[in-house]
Design a protein around this motif. Structure first.
Motif, PDB file in Angstrom:
ATOM      1  N   ASP A   7     -27.345 -21.388  -4.086  1.00  0.00           N
ATOM      2  CA  ASP A   7     -27.665 -21.991  -2.792  1.00  0.00           C
ATOM      3  C   ASP A   7     -28.633 -21.147  -1.975  1.00  0.00           C
ATOM      4  O   ASP A   7     -29.292 -21.659  -1.062  1.00  0.00           O
ATOM      5  CB  ASP A   7     -26.388 -22.226  -1.968  1.00  0.00           C
ATOM      6  N   ASP A   8     -28.736 -19.852  -2.288  1.00  0.00           N
ATOM      7  CA  ASP A   8     -29.637 -18.969  -1.553  1.00  0.00           C
ATOM      8  C   ASP A   8     -31.056 -18.942  -2.133  1.00  0.00           C
ATOM      9  O   ASP A   8     -31.965 -18.384  -1.527  1.00  0.00           O
ATOM     10  CB  ASP A   8     -29.075 -17.544  -1.512  1.00  0.00           C
ATOM     11  N   ALA A   9     -31.231 -19.525  -3.307  1.00  0.00           N
ATOM     12  CA  ALA A   9     -32.549 -19.507  -3.955  1.00  0.00           C
ATOM     13  C   ALA A   9     -33.468 -20.543  -3.308  1.00  0.00           C
ATOM     14  O   ALA A   9     -33.053 -21.659  -3.000  1.00  0.00           O
ATOM     15  CB  ALA A   9     -32.416 -19.792  -5.443  1.00  0.00           C
ATOM     16  N   THR A  10     -34.700 -20.165  -3.099  1.00  0.00           N
ATOM     17  CA  THR A  10     -35.701 -21.075  -2.564  1.00  0.00           C
ATOM     18  C   THR A  10     -35.992 -22.163  -3.594  1.00  0.00           C
ATOM     19  O   THR A  10     -36.132 -21.880  -4.778  1.00  0.00           O
ATOM     20  CB  THR A  10     -37.007 -20.303  -2.253  1.00  0.00           C
ATOM     21  N   VAL A  11     -36.078 -23.399  -3.126  1.00  0.00           N
ATOM     22  CA  VAL A  11     -36.501 -24.496  -3.992  1.00  0.00           C
ATOM     23  C   VAL A  11     -38.022 -24.594  -3.840  1.00  0.00           C
ATOM     24  O   VAL A  11     -38.519 -24.927  -2.776  1.00  0.00           O
ATOM     25  CB  VAL A  11     -35.829 -25.831  -3.593  1.00  0.00           C
ATOM     26  N   GLY A  12     -38.726 -24.278  -4.879  1.00  0.00           N
ATOM     27  CA  GLY A  12     -40.185 -24.274  -4.820  1.00  0.00           C
ATOM     28  C   GLY A  12     -40.722 -22.861  -4.806  1.00  0.00           C
ATOM     29  O   GLY A  12     -40.006 -21.889  -5.040  1.00  0.00           O
ATOM     30  N   TYR A  13     -42.015 -22.771  -4.545  1.00  0.00           N
ATOM     31  CA  TYR A  13     -42.656 -21.462  -4.551  1.00  0.00           C
ATOM     32  C   TYR A  13     -42.062 -20.547  -3.487  1.00  0.00           C
ATOM     33  O   TYR A  13     -41.874 -20.953  -2.344  1.00  0.00           O
ATOM     34  CB  TYR A  13     -44.168 -21.592  -4.298  1.00  0.00           C
ATOM     35  N   GLU A  14     -41.785 -19.316  -3.898  1.00  0.00           N
ATOM     36  CA  GLU A  14     -41.365 -18.276  -2.956  1.00  0.00           C
ATOM     37  C   GLU A  14     -42.591 -17.606  -2.351  1.00  0.00           C
ATOM     38  O   GLU A  14     -42.564 -17.162  -1.212  1.00  0.00           O
ATOM     39  CB  GLU A  14     -40.494 -17.242  -3.675  1.00  0.00           C
ATOM     40  N   SER A  15     -43.654 -17.534  -3.145  1.00  0.00           N
ATOM     41  CA  SER A  15     -44.918 -16.965  -2.669  1.00  0.00           C
ATOM     42  C   SER A  15     -46.048 -17.456  -3.569  1.00  0.00           C
ATOM     43  O   SER A  15     -45.828 -17.794  -4.719  1.00  0.00           O
ATOM     44  CB  SER A  15     -44.871 -15.429  -2.679  1.00  0.00           C
ATOM     45  N   ILE A  16     -47.237 -17.515  -2.994  1.00  0.00           N
ATOM     46  CA  ILE A  16     -48.444 -17.878  -3.730  1.00  0.00           C
ATOM     47  C   ILE A  16     -49.511 -16.857  -3.372  1.00  0.00           C
ATOM     48  O   ILE A  16     -49.683 -16.505  -2.204  1.00  0.00           O
ATOM     49  CB  ILE A  16     -48.933 -19.295  -3.367  1.00  0.00           C
ATOM     50  N   ARG A  17     -50.220 -16.405  -4.378  1.00  0.00           N
ATOM     51  CA  ARG A  17     -51.273 -15.408  -4.170  1.00  0.00           C
ATOM     52  C   ARG A  17     -52.599 -16.005  -4.633  1.00  0.00           C
ATOM     53  O   ARG A  17     -52.699 -16.528  -5.740  1.00  0.00           O
ATOM     54  CB  ARG A  17     -50.945 -14.156  -4.969  1.00  0.00           C
ATOM     55  N   ILE A  18     -53.590 -15.941  -3.764  1.00  0.00           N
ATOM     56  CA  ILE A  18     -54.946 -16.397  -4.089  1.00  0.00           C
ATOM     57  C   ILE A  18     -55.844 -15.167  -4.137  1.00  0.00           C
ATOM     58  O   ILE A  18     -55.939 -14.435  -3.150  1.00  0.00           O
ATOM     59  CB  ILE A  18     -55.490 -17.377  -3.032  1.00  0.00           C
ATOM     60  N   LEU A  19     -56.467 -14.945  -5.260  1.00  0.00           N
ATOM     61  CA  LEU A  19     -57.452 -13.874  -5.391  1.00  0.00           C
ATOM     62  C   LEU A  19     -58.819 -14.530  -5.500  1.00  0.00           C
ATOM     63  O   LEU A  19     -59.063 -15.321  -6.419  1.00  0.00           O
ATOM     64  CB  LEU A  19     -57.177 -13.030  -6.637  1.00  0.00           C
ATOM     65  N   MET A  20     -59.688 -14.248  -4.541  1.00  0.00           N
ATOM     66  CA  MET A  20     -61.004 -14.871  -4.515  1.00  0.00           C
ATOM     67  C   MET A  20     -62.078 -13.820  -4.764  1.00  0.00           C
ATOM     68  O   MET A  20     -62.102 -12.780  -4.110  1.00  0.00           O
ATOM     69  CB  MET A  20     -61.268 -15.552  -3.166  1.00  0.00           C
ATOM     70  N   ASP A  21     -62.951 -14.117  -5.716  1.00  0.00           N
ATOM     71  CA  ASP A  21     -64.126 -13.298  -5.983  1.00  0.00           C
ATOM     72  C   ASP A  21     -65.304 -14.073  -5.411  1.00  0.00           C
ATOM     73  O   ASP A  21     -65.611 -15.174  -5.884  1.00  0.00           O
ATOM     74  CB  ASP A  21     -64.270 -13.092  -7.487  1.00  0.00           C
ATOM     75  N   ILE A  22     -65.924 -13.521  -4.383  1.00  0.00           N
ATOM     76  CA  ILE A  22     -66.993 -14.248  -3.702  1.00  0.00           C
ATOM     77  C   ILE A  22     -68.164 -13.325  -3.415  1.00  0.00           C
ATOM     78  O   ILE A  22     -67.979 -12.186  -2.998  1.00  0.00           O
ATOM     79  CB  ILE A  22     -66.478 -14.913  -2.397  1.00  0.00           C
ATOM     80  N   GLU A  23     -69.351 -13.836  -3.694  1.00  0.00           N
ATOM     81  CA  GLU A  23     -70.594 -13.145  -3.369  1.00  0.00           C
ATOM     82  C   GLU A  23     -71.381 -14.064  -2.438  1.00  0.00           C
ATOM     83  O   GLU A  23     -71.633 -15.225  -2.788  1.00  0.00           O
ATOM     84  CB  GLU A  23     -71.412 -12.874  -4.628  1.00  0.00           C
ATOM     85  N   ALA A  24     -71.740 -13.560  -1.284  1.00  0.00           N
ATOM     86  CA  ALA A  24     -72.449 -14.383  -0.305  1.00  0.00           C
ATOM     87  C   ALA A  24     -73.445 -13.520   0.457  1.00  0.00           C
ATOM     88  O   ALA A  24     -73.326 -12.298   0.496  1.00  0.00           O
ATOM     89  CB  ALA A  24     -71.445 -15.007   0.659  1.00  0.00           C
ATOM     90  N   ASP A  25     -74.415 -14.170   1.072  1.00  0.00           N
ATOM     91  CA  ASP A  25     -75.475 -13.456   1.796  1.00  0.00           C
ATOM     92  C   ASP A  25     -75.064 -13.199   3.250  1.00  0.00           C
ATOM     93  O   ASP A  25     -75.707 -13.659   4.183  1.00  0.00           O
ATOM     94  CB  ASP A  25     -76.799 -14.228   1.718  1.00  0.00           C
ATOM     95  N   CYS A  26     -73.985 -12.445   3.411  1.00  0.00           N
ATOM     96  CA  CYS A  26     -73.515 -12.110   4.755  1.00  0.00           C
ATOM     97  C   CYS A  26     -72.816 -10.758   4.709  1.00  0.00           C
ATOM     98  O   CYS A  26     -72.573 -10.213   3.638  1.00  0.00           O
ATOM     99  CB  CYS A  26     -72.564 -13.190   5.280  1.00  0.00           C
ATOM    100  N   SER A  27     -72.478 -10.253   5.875  1.00  0.00           N
ATOM    101  CA  SER A  27     -71.795  -8.960   5.953  1.00  0.00           C
ATOM    102  C   SER A  27     -70.342  -9.112   5.510  1.00  0.00           C
ATOM    103  O   SER A  27     -69.802 -10.222   5.456  1.00  0.00           O
ATOM    104  CB  SER A  27     -71.838  -8.430   7.388  1.00  0.00           C
ATOM    105  N   GLU A  28     -69.717  -7.998   5.222  1.00  0.00           N
ATOM    106  CA  GLU A  28     -68.291  -7.997   4.847  1.00  0.00           C
ATOM    107  C   GLU A  28     -67.441  -8.568   5.981  1.00  0.00           C
ATOM    108  O   GLU A  28     -66.487  -9.312   5.737  1.00  0.00           O
ATOM    109  CB  GLU A  28     -67.827  -6.580   4.484  1.00  0.00           C
ATOM    110  N   GLU A  29     -67.792  -8.230   7.212  1.00  0.00           N
ATOM    111  CA  GLU A  29     -67.048  -8.736   8.374  1.00  0.00           C
ATOM    112  C   GLU A  29     -67.174 -10.258   8.487  1.00  0.00           C
ATOM    113  O   GLU A  29     -66.181 -10.947   8.727  1.00  0.00           O
ATOM    114  CB  GLU A  29     -67.560  -8.069   9.653  1.00  0.00           C
ATOM    115  N   GLU A  30     -68.391 -10.771   8.301  1.00  0.00           N
ATOM    116  CA  GLU A  30     -68.595 -12.223   8.345  1.00  0.00           C
ATOM    117  C   GLU A  30     -67.826 -12.922   7.224  1.00  0.00           C
ATOM    118  O   GLU A  30     -67.250 -13.994   7.415  1.00  0.00           O
ATOM    119  CB  GLU A  30     -70.082 -12.569   8.232  1.00  0.00           C
TER     120      GLU A  30
END
Length: 188
Positions: free
Chosen positions: A136-159
């Motif tokens: 009864d204490d177990a979560t039904v469904g995802y407990e956590s999801i992790r998205i790792l994005m590799d992105i190269e764009a023509d902007c600053s790291e802050e942007e």
């Protein structure tokens, strides 16, 4: 010719059409209301098929799709299936990846940021004790999801960090997963 294409298009999106869509929504907010639909038919065991075609949006029924999109949901043998297709929680990761990617590309284009490369990897943790009602204490469904994005764009790291934070908060699928949403289940 190429300079004109660059001005009218960014990240594969038509900037003129984007501007027209935004203006239309500003002038008539009711056009922003959409209803997406799917139907599903059980086949056998853990196999079932979802069919998607029409939707309501921009003030009218959309009939632009000539054919149905059909997705087979299945389960791996360890979950009593025969690998008929990805299972529904894997489709959720697919939907999340697609929506976060599209939202990032859209808002990058609106901000004048050109994306050169973008890929994601997602993983989610599920404890099947919740699904099987073994704990009864177990979560039904995802407990956590992790998205790792590799992105190269023509902007600053802050942007880029600001863009990704914005995209996470404005992706409809990500936002739906991250907050409680009303779901009803009724017999017809």
């Amino acid at each position: 010719m190429n300079a004109q294409v660059d001005i009218q298009s960014r990240n594969g999106l038509d900037l003129v059409q984007m501007g027209q869509t935004v203006e239309a929504l500003k002038n008539n907010p009711s056009l922003a209301q959409f209803e997406f639909r799917a139907s599903n038919q059980w086949v056998n065991g853990g196999e079932n098929r979802s069919t998607i075609r029409g939707f309501y949006g921009a003030g009218a029924e959309d009939d632009s799709r000539a054919e149905d999109f059909v997705f087979t949901n299945g389960e791996p043998p360890v979950l009593l299936g025969n690998n008929e297709g990805a299972n529904p929680v894997e489709f959720l990761l697919h939907a999340l990846a697609g929506c976060v990617t599209t939202t990032t590309v859209l808002h990058a284009a609106a901000r004048g940021i050109t994306i050169r490369n973008l890929s994601t990897r997602l993983s989610g943790n599920i404890n099947l004790e919740g699904l099987l009602a073994l704990n009864d204490d177990a979560t039904v469904g995802y407990e956590s999801i992790r998205i790792l994005m590799d992105i190269e764009a023509d902007c600053s790291e802050e942007e880029l960090d600001d863009l990704l934070s914005f995209a996470k908060n404005h992706s409809p699928v990500c936002n739906t997963v991250c907050r409680p949403v009303s779901v009803t289940l009724e017999r017809i």
